[in-house]
Design a protein around this motif. Structure first.
Motif, PDB file in Angstrom:
ATOM      1  N   PHE A  80       0.823  -1.214   0.000  1.00 54.07           N
ATOM      2  CA  PHE A  80       0.000   0.000   0.000  1.00 54.07           C
ATOM      3  C   PHE A  80       0.855   1.261   0.000  1.00 54.07           C
ATOM      4  CE2 PHE A  80      -2.253   3.361   2.355  1.00 54.07           C
ATOM      5  CZ  PHE A  80      -3.349   3.537   1.522  1.00 54.07           C
ATOM      6  N   VAL A  84       0.937   4.301  -2.807  1.00 50.72           N
ATOM      7  CA  VAL A  84       0.583   5.692  -2.495  1.00 50.72           C
ATOM      8  C   VAL A  84       1.700   6.624  -2.940  1.00 50.72           C
ATOM      9  CG1 VAL A  84       0.111   7.338  -0.633  1.00 50.72           C
ATOM     10  CG2 VAL A  84      -0.975   5.083  -0.610  1.00 50.72           C
ATOM     11  N   ILE A 110      -9.415  10.959  -2.915  1.00 49.75           N
ATOM     12  CA  ILE A 110      -8.611   9.741  -2.875  1.00 49.75           C
ATOM     13  C   ILE A 110      -9.520   8.550  -2.605  1.00 49.75           C
ATOM     14  CG2 ILE A 110      -6.510  10.948  -2.232  1.00 49.75           C
ATOM     15  CD1 ILE A 110      -6.860   9.893   0.589  1.00 49.75           C
ATOM     16  N   VAL A 112      -9.384   4.516  -1.407  1.00 55.00           N
ATOM     17  CA  VAL A 112      -8.548   3.549  -0.702  1.00 55.00           C
ATOM     18  C   VAL A 112      -9.299   2.224  -0.612  1.00 55.00           C
ATOM     19  CG1 VAL A 112      -7.344   3.024   1.454  1.00 55.00           C
ATOM     20  CG2 VAL A 112      -7.439   5.386   0.622  1.00 55.00           C
ATOM     21  N   HIS A 115     -10.080   0.443   3.314  1.00 51.69           N
ATOM     22  CA  HIS A 115      -9.523   1.461   4.212  1.00 51.69           C
ATOM     23  C   HIS A 115      -9.686   1.062   5.672  1.00 51.69           C
ATOM     24  CE1 HIS A 115      -8.533   5.231   6.027  1.00 51.69           C
ATOM     25  NE2 HIS A 115      -9.715   5.315   6.583  1.00 51.69           N
ATOM     26  N   LYS A 119      -3.981   3.033   7.708  1.00 50.38           N
ATOM     27  CA  LYS A 119      -3.515   3.609   6.442  1.00 50.38           C
ATOM     28  C   LYS A 119      -3.425   5.142   6.487  1.00 50.38           C
ATOM     29  CE  LYS A 119      -5.112  -0.321   3.820  1.00 50.38           C
ATOM     30  NZ  LYS A 119      -6.077  -0.874   2.892  1.00 50.38           N
ATOM     31  N   LEU A 123      -1.098   7.994   4.260  1.00 53.00           N
ATOM     32  CA  LEU A 123      -1.754   9.011   3.438  1.00 53.00           C
ATOM     33  C   LEU A 123      -1.325  10.407   3.850  1.00 53.00           C
ATOM     34  CD1 LEU A 123      -5.321   7.434   3.386  1.00 53.00           C
ATOM     35  CD2 LEU A 123      -3.574   7.314   1.600  1.00 53.00           C
ATOM     36  N   LEU A 140     -11.651  11.449   1.287  1.00 53.65           N
ATOM     37  CA  LEU A 140     -11.219  10.055   1.214  1.00 53.65           C
ATOM     38  C   LEU A 140     -12.462   9.195   1.049  1.00 53.65           C
ATOM     39  CD1 LEU A 140      -8.713   8.253   3.520  1.00 53.65           C
ATOM     40  CD2 LEU A 140     -10.852   7.185   2.910  1.00 53.65           C
ATOM     41  N   PHE A 153      -4.882   2.095  -4.247  1.00 54.58           N
ATOM     42  CA  PHE A 153      -4.978   3.538  -3.996  1.00 54.58           C
ATOM     43  C   PHE A 153      -5.100   4.274  -5.319  1.00 54.58           C
ATOM     44  CE2 PHE A 153      -2.946   7.707  -3.612  1.00 54.58           C
ATOM     45  CZ  PHE A 153      -3.645   8.236  -2.544  1.00 54.58           C
ATOM     46  N   GLU A 154      -5.876   5.365  -5.301  1.00 56.02           N
ATOM     47  CA  GLU A 154      -6.006   6.231  -6.470  1.00 56.02           C
ATOM     48  C   GLU A 154      -6.267   7.651  -5.981  1.00 56.02           C
ATOM     49  OE1 GLU A 154      -8.388   6.195 -10.739  1.00 56.02           O
ATOM     50  OE2 GLU A 154      -9.046   4.873  -9.128  1.00 56.02           O
TER      51      GLU A 154
END
Length: 162
Positions: A80, A84, A110, A112, A115, A119, A123, A140, A153-154
């Motif tokens: 992860f 990120v 974002i 996740v 999540h 995390k 972030l 988020l 993640f994006e």
């Protein structure tokens, strides 16, 4: 300008006048994003974002599609934190292609996968590394999966430009 757009602009000015800006970032060409963190709300800056960002009149807006953690070959690490870090590097590359800087980013969204609170540190560290004190507004969104199964993640961005 449509009635709805005037109303939104007017609403932004109201927000700006009743909020208490804690930081203003000057951009070249005298464009300024006003970061608003009202003192009567929870201070989000330790978590790497701002409550609201007001764009200057006459600015152009660019929308950057979601950037995942793929490297230049399209490979995704299963880790992860590696994804990120790479996604923010990819976002920086997209900003550079537009001739924009991180302090011109008004909003991040974002996504996740699965999540959990563990995390958040990753972030926060990455967003503060990229944006410093010019923290954009941010949302988020926890999701069960993204476009490609190994993707964890994006990040997508709204950028204010001249």
């Amino acid at each position: 300008m449509s009635h709805a757009a005037k109303h939104l602009l007017f609403g932004g000015l109201i927000i700006m006048t009743i909020g208490v800006p804690t930081t203003t970032t000057a951009n070249e060409h005298n464009l300024k994003l006003s970061i608003v963190n009202p003192k009567t709300l929870y201070d989000p800056t330790p978590n790497g974002y701002s409550t609201a960002v007001v764009t200057p009149p006459g600015a152009r807006v660019a929308y950057i599609s979601g950037q995942g953690g793929q490297d230049g070959t399209g490979a995704l690490s299963p880790d992860f934190s590696v994804q990120v870090k790479q996604a923010y590097a990819n976002l920086r590359t997209a900003l550079d292609a537009l001739g924009a800087r991180p302090d011109q980013v008004a909003k991040l969204t974002i996504f996740v996968v699965d999540h959990d609170m563990s995390k958040l540190g990753v972030l926060t560290e990455n967003v503060k590394e990229m944006f410093g004190t010019a923290l954009p507004a941010q949302t988020l969104v926890p999701v069960p999966k993204l476009a490609i199964d190994p993707m964890l993640f994006e990040v997508e961005a709204i950028v204010v430009m001249q």
